[in-house]
Motif scaffolding. Structure first.
Motif, PDB file in Angstrom:
ATOM      1  N   ALA A  81       4.486  30.105  62.758  1.00 40.76           N
ATOM      2  CA  ALA A  81       4.297  30.285  60.853  1.00 40.76           C
ATOM      3  C   ALA A  81       5.527  29.735  60.753  1.00 40.76           C
ATOM      4  O   ALA A  81       6.713  29.644  59.870  1.00 40.76           O
ATOM      5  CB  ALA A  81       3.862  31.300  60.350  1.00 40.76           C
ATOM      6  N   VAL A  82       6.623  30.389  61.610  1.00 43.74           N
ATOM      7  CA  VAL A  82       8.397  30.215  61.584  1.00 43.74           C
ATOM      8  C   VAL A  82       8.557  28.896  62.142  1.00 43.74           C
ATOM      9  O   VAL A  82       9.688  28.239  61.229  1.00 43.74           O
ATOM     10  CB  VAL A  82       8.874  31.015  62.737  1.00 43.74           C
ATOM     11  N   VAL A  83       8.486  28.568  62.868  1.00 49.26           N
ATOM     12  CA  VAL A  83       8.824  26.845  62.924  1.00 49.26           C
ATOM     13  C   VAL A  83       7.685  25.432  61.816  1.00 49.26           C
ATOM     14  O   VAL A  83       8.495  25.010  61.886  1.00 49.26           O
ATOM     15  CB  VAL A  83       8.439  26.296  64.640  1.00 49.26           C
ATOM     16  N   GLY A  84       6.552  25.872  62.066  1.00 47.27           N
ATOM     17  CA  GLY A  84       5.728  25.164  61.285  1.00 47.27           C
ATOM     18  C   GLY A  84       5.801  25.197  59.731  1.00 47.27           C
ATOM     19  O   GLY A  84       5.792  24.269  59.245  1.00 47.27           O
ATOM     20  N   VAL A  85       5.651  26.432  59.015  1.00 49.39           N
ATOM     21  CA  VAL A  85       6.254  26.567  57.664  1.00 49.39           C
ATOM     22  C   VAL A  85       7.397  25.734  57.462  1.00 49.39           C
ATOM     23  O   VAL A  85       6.862  24.949  55.824  1.00 49.39           O
ATOM     24  CB  VAL A  85       6.332  27.970  57.098  1.00 49.39           C
ATOM     25  N   PRO A  86       8.424  26.243  57.680  1.00 47.65           N
ATOM     26  CA  PRO A  86       9.588  24.972  57.269  1.00 47.65           C
ATOM     27  C   PRO A  86       9.800  23.348  57.508  1.00 47.65           C
ATOM     28  O   PRO A  86       9.714  22.754  56.495  1.00 47.65           O
ATOM     29  CB  PRO A  86      11.183  25.605  58.200  1.00 47.65           C
ATOM     30  N   ILE A  87       8.386  22.950  58.913  1.00 51.52           N
ATOM     31  CA  ILE A  87       8.776  21.625  58.679  1.00 51.52           C
ATOM     32  C   ILE A  87       7.429  21.168  57.695  1.00 51.52           C
ATOM     33  O   ILE A  87       8.029  20.105  57.383  1.00 51.52           O
ATOM     34  CB  ILE A  87       8.064  21.101  60.440  1.00 51.52           C
ATOM     35  N   GLY A  88       6.530  21.687  57.880  1.00 52.82           N
ATOM     36  CA  GLY A  88       5.207  21.438  55.901  1.00 52.82           C
ATOM     37  C   GLY A  88       6.077  21.647  54.881  1.00 52.82           C
ATOM     38  O   GLY A  88       5.970  20.541  53.836  1.00 52.82           O
ATOM     39  N   THR A  89       6.938  22.517  55.073  1.00 55.77           N
ATOM     40  CA  THR A  89       7.560  22.511  53.203  1.00 55.77           C
ATOM     41  C   THR A  89       9.066  21.133  53.644  1.00 55.77           C
ATOM     42  O   THR A  89       8.659  20.535  52.257  1.00 55.77           O
ATOM     43  CB  THR A  89       8.530  23.848  53.227  1.00 55.77           C
ATOM     44  N   ALA A  90       9.088  21.124  54.035  1.00 52.44           N
ATOM     45  CA  ALA A  90      10.118  19.414  53.803  1.00 52.44           C
ATOM     46  C   ALA A  90       8.972  18.718  53.946  1.00 52.44           C
ATOM     47  O   ALA A  90       9.493  17.655  53.276  1.00 52.44           O
ATOM     48  CB  ALA A  90      10.827  19.366  55.466  1.00 52.44           C
ATOM     49  N   ALA A  91       8.009  18.218  54.619  1.00 52.76           N
ATOM     50  CA  ALA A  91       7.548  17.915  55.114  1.00 52.76           C
ATOM     51  C   ALA A  91       6.220  17.400  53.144  1.00 52.76           C
ATOM     52  O   ALA A  91       6.198  16.602  52.914  1.00 52.76           O
ATOM     53  CB  ALA A  91       6.203  17.139  55.329  1.00 52.76           C
ATOM     54  N   ALA A  92       6.274  18.670  53.190  1.00 53.84           N
ATOM     55  CA  ALA A  92       5.466  18.297  51.468  1.00 53.84           C
ATOM     56  C   ALA A  92       6.608  18.231  50.495  1.00 53.84           C
ATOM     57  O   ALA A  92       6.489  17.452  49.227  1.00 53.84           O
ATOM     58  CB  ALA A  92       5.415  19.520  50.967  1.00 53.84           C
ATOM     59  N   LEU A  93       7.325  18.335  49.918  1.00 51.75           N
ATOM     60  CA  LEU A  93       9.035  18.060  49.299  1.00 51.75           C
ATOM     61  C   LEU A  93       8.902  16.743  49.778  1.00 51.75           C
ATOM     62  O   LEU A  93       8.937  16.137  48.073  1.00 51.75           O
ATOM     63  CB  LEU A  93       9.592  18.680  49.726  1.00 51.75           C
ATOM     64  N   ALA A  94       9.291  16.145  50.491  1.00 50.56           N
ATOM     65  CA  ALA A  94       9.533  14.618  50.076  1.00 50.56           C
ATOM     66  C   ALA A  94       8.283  13.951  49.811  1.00 50.56           C
ATOM     67  O   ALA A  94       8.243  12.611  49.844  1.00 50.56           O
ATOM     68  CB  ALA A  94       8.860  13.703  52.199  1.00 50.56           C
ATOM     69  N   ILE A  95       6.748  14.202  50.311  1.00 49.48           N
ATOM     70  CA  ILE A  95       5.784  13.645  49.908  1.00 49.48           C
ATOM     71  C   ILE A  95       5.359  13.215  48.590  1.00 49.48           C
ATOM     72  O   ILE A  95       5.138  12.154  47.533  1.00 49.48           O
ATOM     73  CB  ILE A  95       4.007  14.328  50.562  1.00 49.48           C
ATOM     74  N   VAL A  96       6.015  14.612  47.657  1.00 49.37           N
ATOM     75  CA  VAL A  96       6.209  15.060  46.455  1.00 49.37           C
ATOM     76  C   VAL A  96       6.704  14.212  45.441  1.00 49.37           C
ATOM     77  O   VAL A  96       6.892  13.346  44.392  1.00 49.37           O
ATOM     78  CB  VAL A  96       5.434  16.223  45.807  1.00 49.37           C
ATOM     79  N   ARG A  97       8.375  14.405  46.189  1.00 49.04           N
ATOM     80  CA  ARG A  97       9.610  14.460  45.850  1.00 49.04           C
ATOM     81  C   ARG A  97       9.881  12.896  45.743  1.00 49.04           C
ATOM     82  O   ARG A  97      10.387  12.155  45.039  1.00 49.04           O
ATOM     83  CB  ARG A  97      10.811  15.146  44.869  1.00 49.04           C
ATOM     84  N   GLY A  98       9.372  11.994  47.231  1.00 49.34           N
ATOM     85  CA  GLY A  98       9.925  11.171  47.673  1.00 49.34           C
ATOM     86  C   GLY A  98       9.293  10.087  46.684  1.00 49.34           C
ATOM     87  O   GLY A  98       8.702   9.939  46.540  1.00 49.34           O
ATOM     88  N   GLU A  99      10.037   8.645  47.170  1.00 49.24           N
ATOM     89  CA  GLU A  99       9.429   7.510  46.583  1.00 49.24           C
ATOM     90  C   GLU A  99       9.669   6.156  47.867  1.00 49.24           C
ATOM     91  O   GLU A  99      10.712   5.696  47.755  1.00 49.24           O
ATOM     92  CB  GLU A  99       9.984   7.106  45.681  1.00 49.24           C
ATOM     93  N   PHE A 100       9.232   6.111  48.743  1.00 49.66           N
ATOM     94  CA  PHE A 100       8.727   5.101  49.976  1.00 49.66           C
ATOM     95  C   PHE A 100       7.729   4.645  50.248  1.00 49.66           C
ATOM     96  O   PHE A 100       6.460   5.617  49.779  1.00 49.66           O
ATOM     97  CB  PHE A 100       9.206   6.517  50.549  1.00 49.66           C
ATOM     98  N   TRP A 101       7.939   3.921  51.162  1.00 48.14           N
ATOM     99  CA  TRP A 101       6.562   3.471  51.254  1.00 48.14           C
ATOM    100  C   TRP A 101       5.801   3.821  52.452  1.00 48.14           C
ATOM    101  O   TRP A 101       6.121   4.972  52.673  1.00 48.14           O
ATOM    102  CB  TRP A 101       6.948   1.713  51.856  1.00 48.14           C
ATOM    103  N   GLY A 102       3.616   4.308  51.982  1.00 49.90           N
ATOM    104  CA  GLY A 102       3.756   4.726  53.299  1.00 49.90           C
ATOM    105  C   GLY A 102       3.064   6.157  53.226  1.00 49.90           C
ATOM    106  O   GLY A 102       2.948   6.634  53.906  1.00 49.90           O
ATOM    107  N   ARG A 103       3.986   6.868  51.716  1.00 51.26           N
ATOM    108  CA  ARG A 103       3.858   7.771  51.046  1.00 51.26           C
ATOM    109  C   ARG A 103       2.401   8.757  51.245  1.00 51.26           C
ATOM    110  O   ARG A 103       2.016   9.291  51.619  1.00 51.26           O
ATOM    111  CB  ARG A 103       4.359   8.503  50.233  1.00 51.26           C
TER     112      ARG A 103
END
Length: 274
Positions: A81-103
């Motif tokens: 949980a300590v390692v996976g949650v920050p990684i997943g949170t960063a990925a989720a933020l990039a998916i929702v807020r980011g604009e890039f090819w292959g999202r």
């Protein structure tokens, strides 16, 4: 005629309540049966019970494998949980807020493990570890590090799913207002975005911990000698004995998960996210 019209809504509400009650009964009946069985005095389960006893809880406590498995499961679940949650949170933020090819493709890839059966995932990870050992010339499978890495892969998809759901329901007006008033991107994220994401992050941490703590399919193929998790210890016990000791251990698991969910819901309403 008027009486019939006024009776129908109450009849519909009564039927709905009965269906909800039946659904709860179906869900909680197995749990109640496990808890009740853990107090049966006889070794071979039969109804009605001959008596009630705490003996099986004492027997579970005296078994060193259960205690070692519980400690290992708690450690692995916490690290996952300590390692996976920050990684997943960063990925989720990039998916929702980011604009890039292959999202969308990345989002599908990160959520794909949720649809893969645990046995298949465990076998795939085991074969990957074998190939990695041949390339790196070091032990990976049957090690604590390899087990934690596999459980991190369990935590990331749950985190992405829950945090994405949390982010999609947020109103960005407060973030835009803070940016217009001169706040930098990091300040906006720390003071505005992150607090609004808290329900999704806390729910992701809870579900990641529970998924890791109760996982058997992946752990069974990746644990090493003398370093087993609690579900694997329970399976090993069942191989040679059949008595309510496993029901006692399962009751302790249920209690841990239940307390965790109640405490989490006390600070973050899970109904807003899940």
């Amino acid at each position: 005629m008027f009486a019939r019209l006024t009776e129908r809504p109450s009849l519909g509400r009564g039927l709905m309540r009965a269906m909800i009650g039946l659904a709860y009964l179906i869900i909680f009946a197995p749990v109640a049966m496990i808890v009740a069985t853990s107090f049966f005095s006889q070794q071979i389960i039969s109804f009605p019970p001959a008596g009630l006893t705490w003996h099986w809880y004492v027997n579970a406590w005296d078994n060193p494998e259960f205690l070692r498995g519980l400690i290992t499961s708690l450690q692995v679940a916490l690290l996952a949980a300590v390692v996976g949650v920050p990684i997943g949170t960063a990925a989720a933020l990039a998916i929702v807020r980011g604009e890039f090819w292959g999202r969308n493709a990345i989002s599908t890839l990160l959520l794909a493990p949720l649809a893969v059966p645990g046995v298949v995932a465990g076998a795939g990870l085991y074969m990957f570890y074998v190939l990695a050992e041949n390339v790196l010339d070091r032990d990976i499978k049957a090690t604590t590090q390899g087990l934690v890495a596999a459980h991190i892969l369990l935590a990331i998809p749950w985190t992405v799913r829950l945090v994405v759901a949390s982010l999609q329901g947020l109103d960005r007006a407060a973030e835009e207002a803070a940016a217009n008033l001169g706040a930098g991107p990091f300040t906006v994220f720390r003071r505005i975005t992150l607090p609004m994401m808290r329900p999704g992050i806390v729910a992701a941490a809870m579900f990641s911990f529970i998924q890791s703590f109760e996982n058997l399919d992946i752990s069974l193929l990746l644990v090493g000698p003398g370093r087993i998790t609690l579900p694997v210890a329970m399976l090993n016990y069942l191989e040679f004995r059949i008595d309510p000791t496993l029901a006692a251990v399962a009751t302790v698991q249920i209690l841990i998960v239940g307390v965790l969910m109640v405490v989490t819901d006390r600070f973050v309403k899970l109904s807003r996210v899940v």
